[in-house]
Design an enzyme around this catalytic site. Structure first.
Site, PDB file in Angstrom:
ATOM      1  N   HIS A  64       0.828  -1.214   0.000  1.00  0.00           N
ATOM      2  CA  HIS A  64       0.000   0.000   0.000  1.00  0.00           C
ATOM      3  C   HIS A  64       0.862   1.263   0.000  1.00  0.00           C
ATOM      4  O   HIS A  64       1.433   1.639   1.024  1.00  0.00           O
ATOM      5  CB  HIS A  64      -0.895  -0.023   1.255  1.00  0.00           C
ATOM      6  CG  HIS A  64      -1.923   1.063   1.309  1.00  0.00           C
ATOM      7  ND1 HIS A  64      -3.061   0.949   2.069  1.00  0.00           N
ATOM      8  CD2 HIS A  64      -2.001   2.272   0.720  1.00  0.00           C
ATOM      9  CE1 HIS A  64      -3.790   2.059   1.950  1.00  0.00           C
ATOM     10  NE2 HIS A  64      -3.152   2.876   1.133  1.00  0.00           N
ATOM     11  N   ASP A 309       1.315   2.780   3.598  1.00  0.00           N
ATOM     12  CA  ASP A 309       0.419   3.869   3.160  1.00  0.00           C
ATOM     13  C   ASP A 309       1.227   5.163   2.952  1.00  0.00           C
ATOM     14  O   ASP A 309       0.772   6.259   3.301  1.00  0.00           O
ATOM     15  CB  ASP A 309      -0.744   4.080   4.129  1.00  0.00           C
ATOM     16  CG  ASP A 309      -1.851   4.961   3.531  1.00  0.00           C
ATOM     17  OD1 ASP A 309      -1.763   5.314   2.331  1.00  0.00           O
ATOM     18  OD2 ASP A 309      -2.788   5.304   4.271  1.00  0.00           O
TER      19      ASP A 309
END
Ligand SMILES: [Zn+2]
Length: 438
Positions: A64, A309
């Protein structure tokens, strides 16, 4: 290319249950030999990288991240993003499709792959959109995206608010055997939200985002995964309630995996005090109690992996009033250093941490790329080498990422990536590391 011997490090490879001091030989981009103890490699001609006192493990795999290209090149490009990844020990990174244009069609996915092949120093595996234009209305052409080589689907940044659309996506994920990566957020409950809802948000006068905004969506999509038999992956899990829901779903045999980020595992909402826009992230930093639940989830495998992320923004993006700043933390270059505090505090074993960054995310991607997340003989020579005890101060000026947006700037971390090898090539090394001829 001359062979490279990584000599005398502590080799940890969860994929083989391996933990011992030894050496690793890389020939023509692949792991060609591995010896624990004093054994010497079978061939004489190679360069040597001395790894005494260092951990040698598979290159990290990040499921991610946001590379911002095409469309937001002022925030990051594939060239700068993959260099930041290399500095963080990552050799495979999966990029989210919230670019402009979004990765909802074959051409956009192919553009990212071509850019990565010509300018990148890490393997970039694109994630395709669930819905056309990430609008949450109709499904993207998932079949075409699969042919273009996406490894998962997500509308990350936007939740799939329409349950019927999510049901359809999960139905397809079943036939393609690719996961749907779920950004869990009930937009009605998070409207105007800036940070975790609680005493601190009240004190700061900022609109809060309750845990329930995440948990409602986790619960809904677990039910849909059960209904369809599809593969669901919960992105950036942050709350105790979400961990409980995922744990129960796994017990029932629902096909779900989950991730937590370094910042949600190590930082609390208190970071927002002083209105630090670099601590503004979605989902928001939560509480100590949530962190303890996430760590419990890592240890009992409710949370399968750690994903960064990585969400770079420009300095001007973040230099504004708190409620106007975009969400996101630049994460590649501090991930290992911040996560190592969990190991130093005895909350996570080193082998579990490495598994969550290598073997486990590689299992979610599947074995299509010649052996990701492993040091098994014959697999791709993707290697991370780090010093578990070296203390260093985070200096965003030396970041390869264009995104300097981290609440950790100026902070002392213990544990540093010293070298990264991607497909047999040294793509990053600390100045203290030398490579000599044998
Ligand atoms: Zn997200």
């Amino acid at each position: 290319m001359k062979s490279l011997l990584i000599q005398g490090g502590r080799i940890i490879d969860p994929s083989q249950g391996l933990d011992g001091t030894g050496s690793l030989l890389i020939t023509e981009g692949k792991i060609s030999w591995l010896g624990i103890g004093e054994s010497t490699p079978p061939q004489p001609d190679y360069d040597v990288l001395h790894a005494q006192g260092l951990i040698v493990c598979p290159g990290f795999v990040d499921l991610h991240c946001h590379l911002r290209q095409p469309g937001f090149e002022e925030k990051e490009t594939i060239a700068t993003g993959t260099r930041a990844a290399a500095r963080g020990g990552f050799t495979t990174i999966c990029c989210m499709p919230n670019t402009n244009p979004p990765l909802d069609n074959q051409t956009a996915v192919e553009y990212v792959k071509l850019k990565a092949a010509s300018e990148g120093v890490a393997r970039v595996l694109p994630i395709g959109c669930i819905s056309r234009g990430r609008k949450g209305e109709e499904l993207a052409e998932m079949g075409a995206l699969v042919s273009a080589g996406v490894i998962a689907f997500s509308d990350d940044g936007e939740p799939a608010s329409n349950p019927h659309l999510m049901r359809q996506a999960l139905d397809y994920s079943h036939s393609f055997d690719l996961p749907i990566i779920d950004h869990c957020e009930d937009r009605v409950l998070t409207e105007g939200g800036q940070m975790n809802e609680g005493i601190i948000s009240t004190k700061l006068g900022l609109h809060g985002i309750p845990n329930a905004a995440e948990e409602i969506m986790v619960a809904r999509d677990l039910a849909l995964a059960q209904l369809t038999g599809g593969r669901l992956h919960i992105a950036h899990t942050t709350t105790e309630g979400s961990v409980d829901l995922i744990r129960r779903a796994k017990e029932k045999g629902v096909k779900v995996t989950a991730e937590a980020t370094p910042h949600h595992l190590t930082l609390t909402e208190e970071r927002v005090m002083g209105y630090d826009t670099n601590a503004k992230v979605n989902p928001p930093l939560r509480t100590k109690r949530d962190i303890q639940a996430l760590i419990g989830g890592l240890n009992d495998n409710t949370i399968d992996i750690i994903a960064t992320d990585h969400a770079p923004h420009t300095e001007t993006d973040k230099l504004c009033q708190f409620d106007l700043a975009p969400f996101g933390i630049s994460g590649f270059e501090t991930a290992l250093g911040s996560l190592m505090c969990l190991v130093h505090q005895g909350e996570l074993s080193l082998i579990t941490l490495i598994a969550k960054l290598t073997y486990e995310p590689a299992r979610i991607i599947g074995n299509k790329y010649g052996g990701l997340g492993t040091l098994a003989i014959g697999s791709l020579a993707d290697v991370a080498i780090f010093d578990p005890a070296l203390e260093w101060v985070v200096d965003t000026k030396v970041f390869a990422s264009k995104g300097k947006n981290t609440p950790l700037a100026g902070e002392r971390l213990k544990g540093k990536v010293m070298a990264t090898i991607y497909q047999g090539k040294l793509v990053y090394k600390d100045d203290s590391i030398t490579v000599k001829e044998s």
